[in-house]
Design a protein around this motif. Structure first.
Motif, PDB file in Angstrom:
ATOM      1  N   ASN A  44       8.309  -8.857  -2.560  1.00 13.64           N
ATOM      2  CA  ASN A  44       9.010  -7.193  -2.996  1.00 13.64           C
ATOM      3  C   ASN A  44       7.657  -6.387  -2.740  1.00 13.64           C
ATOM      4  N   PRO A  45       7.399  -6.229  -2.265  1.00 16.95           N
ATOM      5  CA  PRO A  45       6.488  -5.497  -2.429  1.00 16.95           C
ATOM      6  C   PRO A  45       6.127  -4.525  -3.475  1.00 16.95           C
ATOM      7  N   SER A  46       7.070  -4.114  -4.118  1.00 18.32           N
ATOM      8  CA  SER A  46       6.401  -3.494  -5.220  1.00 18.32           C
ATOM      9  C   SER A  46       5.608  -4.100  -6.724  1.00 18.32           C
ATOM     10  N   ASP A  47       5.637  -5.708  -6.176  1.00 22.20           N
ATOM     11  CA  ASP A  47       5.796  -6.526  -7.494  1.00 22.20           C
ATOM     12  C   ASP A  47       3.478  -6.011  -7.770  1.00 22.20           C
ATOM     13  N   ASN A  48       3.619  -6.108  -9.341  1.00 28.66           N
ATOM     14  CA  ASN A  48       2.395  -5.109 -10.357  1.00 28.66           C
ATOM     15  C   ASN A  48       1.514  -4.274  -9.553  1.00 28.66           C
ATOM     16  N   SER A  75       0.682  -0.971  -0.032  1.00 36.64           N
ATOM     17  CA  SER A  75      -0.362  -0.002  -0.457  1.00 36.64           C
ATOM     18  C   SER A  75       0.521   1.689   0.034  1.00 36.64           C
ATOM     19  N   ASP A  76       2.167   1.313   0.516  1.00 36.57           N
ATOM     20  CA  ASP A  76       2.535   2.155   0.755  1.00 36.57           C
ATOM     21  C   ASP A  76       3.785   2.576  -0.398  1.00 36.57           C
ATOM     22  N   ILE A  77       4.059   1.307  -1.819  1.00 36.13           N
ATOM     23  CA  ILE A  77       3.886   1.724  -2.743  1.00 36.13           C
ATOM     24  C   ILE A  77       3.241   2.098  -3.577  1.00 36.13           C
TER      25      ILE A  77
END
Length: 420
Positions: free
Chosen positions: A159-163, A116-118
């Motif tokens: 990885n929190p930035s996936d998709n 959610s941060d990304i």
């Protein structure tokens, strides 16, 4: 027998647990580097929840020092390890990170970073910074690689930035900007205007070569006379000329040219000259002889460049695109002098549109897709197929327009006779 420590409420404390003077709680442990780490909580229950998470991280192989590692620290690690990128690409990535990521979320600890941060950060780039999708793509490329280091080194599980970028594009209804190729009448207007206009005729050779070869702009501006064989009619594409800001090379900082290898190994190729391309090279050579122009620059050991400015210096993309904008303006003004409603006007386009124009002409001529791939220097045929699909789709639409007109023409007399 050792006395067990207790807090003020007489609750027995575990190893590493301490109640501080202000009533809060502290837990200490050693990480994988044998460094003492601490966490704090207002209540003992909250502290033990944190202890459970730390223990789970240990069991899963997640390094507890990740709790203190920031995105900036990971980026610095990534920048030191990154290999295999061309200098201009690497400098661009560093610029993207330092300009857009570091000031906003760079100091954030990766242990607290959530998907959610990304998402929130990418929405900020769209809504507050008004960045284009292509710029956000570049930022994501860097950020995703940086965060992947944290996954690979067991700092975080996923990885929190996936998709996230894919979801962002759907949420904001981003449309991929399709490059516009010139139609045949537009191409003819463009080249004829350059040939006959006294102010712009010196631009004809370079733009004719772009349209007739499909070379990338850096490949065209980097061409030397020794790279073309007028007898065999072949162009040897073996390097590319790049112009960019060298931001981190100390005394050599600033914008200047470099010669790089081609974009991919597949870009090392030989391209046949069409008749008008050969004439364009001959026209350029004759023009330089008449004006007494010579290449006055050597870049990374390369000299004798074909396309030079009036000072004998190499051309670059920004200058060419500025010239195109002026040509479009004056060419269209001239068309309006002849008619209030000209049949053909030049659209907005750039140097890269001329590469797409070459591809479109080859598709229209029914050239084999593999030959098109080789001529363009695409390493992946799917890139060529995507362009081919777009062109054939447009051609099909044009064919169906003609079909509609013919059907209307046939049906009108039928209606008048009252036949249903």
């Amino acid at each position: 027998m050792a006395t067990k420590r207790k807090d003020k409420s007489r609750v027995v404390l575990k190893t590493g647990e301490v109640q501080r003077k202000d009533g809060t709680y502290q837990f200490s442990w050693q990480d994988s580097q044998m460094k003492r780490r601490f966490v704090y909580a207002r209540t003992l229950d909250d502290l033990r929840e944190k202890e459970k998470r730390i223990q789970k991280d240990k069991c899963d192989g997640i390094k507890t020092e990740a709790r203190y590692t920031t995105i900036d620290e990971l980026f610095d690690l990534w920048a030191n390890m990154k290999r295999g990128l061309k200098n201009n690409t690497f400098e661009n990535y560093k610029y993207m990170y330092n300009t857009f990521v570091r000031p906003v979320i760079g100091s954030k600890r990766i242990s607290t970073l959530k998907k959610s941060d990304i998402k929130k950060y990418y929405n900020y780039l769209v809504d507050e910074r008004n960045l284009k999708p292509s710029t956000i793509d570049n930022i994501h490329t860097v950020l995703h690689q940086v965060l992947q280091i944290a996954v690979d080194d067991d700092f975080i599980r996923n990885n929190p930035s996936d998709n996230v970028l894919r979801e962002l594009k759907k949420a904001h209804c981003f449309q991929s900007e399709k490059r516009r190729a010139l139609t045949k009448p537009e191409q003819e207007l463009f080249l004829n205007f350059l040939k006959t206009h006294p102010v712009y005729e010196h631009w004809y050779p370079v733009f004719a070569v772009m349209i007739g070869t499909g070379l990338r702009v850096g490949e065209v501006t980097g061409l030397r006379w020794c790279d073309i064989d007028m007898e065999s009619g072949m162009i040897d594409v073996n390097h590319t000329l790049v112009y960019y800001d060298h931001r981190t090379e100390g005394s050599k900082s600033g914008c200047y040219f470099n010669v790089n290898t081609t974009k991919t190994p597949a870009s090392m190729r030989q391209v046949p000259m069409l008749g008008f391309v050969k004439e364009a090279f001959e026209h350029e050579k004759q023009k330089q002889e008449d004006l007494g122009l010579h290449c006055e620059v050597t870049i990374d050991g390369y000299t004798d460049f074909i396309f030079i400015n009036r000072f004998g210096q190499a051309q670059h993309q920004a200058t060419l695109n500025k010239a195109i904008r002026r040509i479009i303006r004056d060419c269209n003004d001239e068309q309006f002098l002849h008619s209030d409603e000209p049949d053909v006007l030049l659209p907005h386009f750039s140097c890269h549109s001329l590469r797409h124009t070459f591809t479109t002409r080859m598709c229209e001529a029914g050239v084999n897709i593999k030959v098109i791939q080789d001529a363009l220097g695409h390493s992946d045929i799917s890139t060529t197929l995507n362009i081919y699909a777009d062109v054939t789709k447009e051609m099909k639409a044009e064919e169906f327009k003609g079909l509609d007109l013919s059907l209307i023409h046939i049906s009108e007399p039928t209606r008048r006779r009252g036949i249903s």
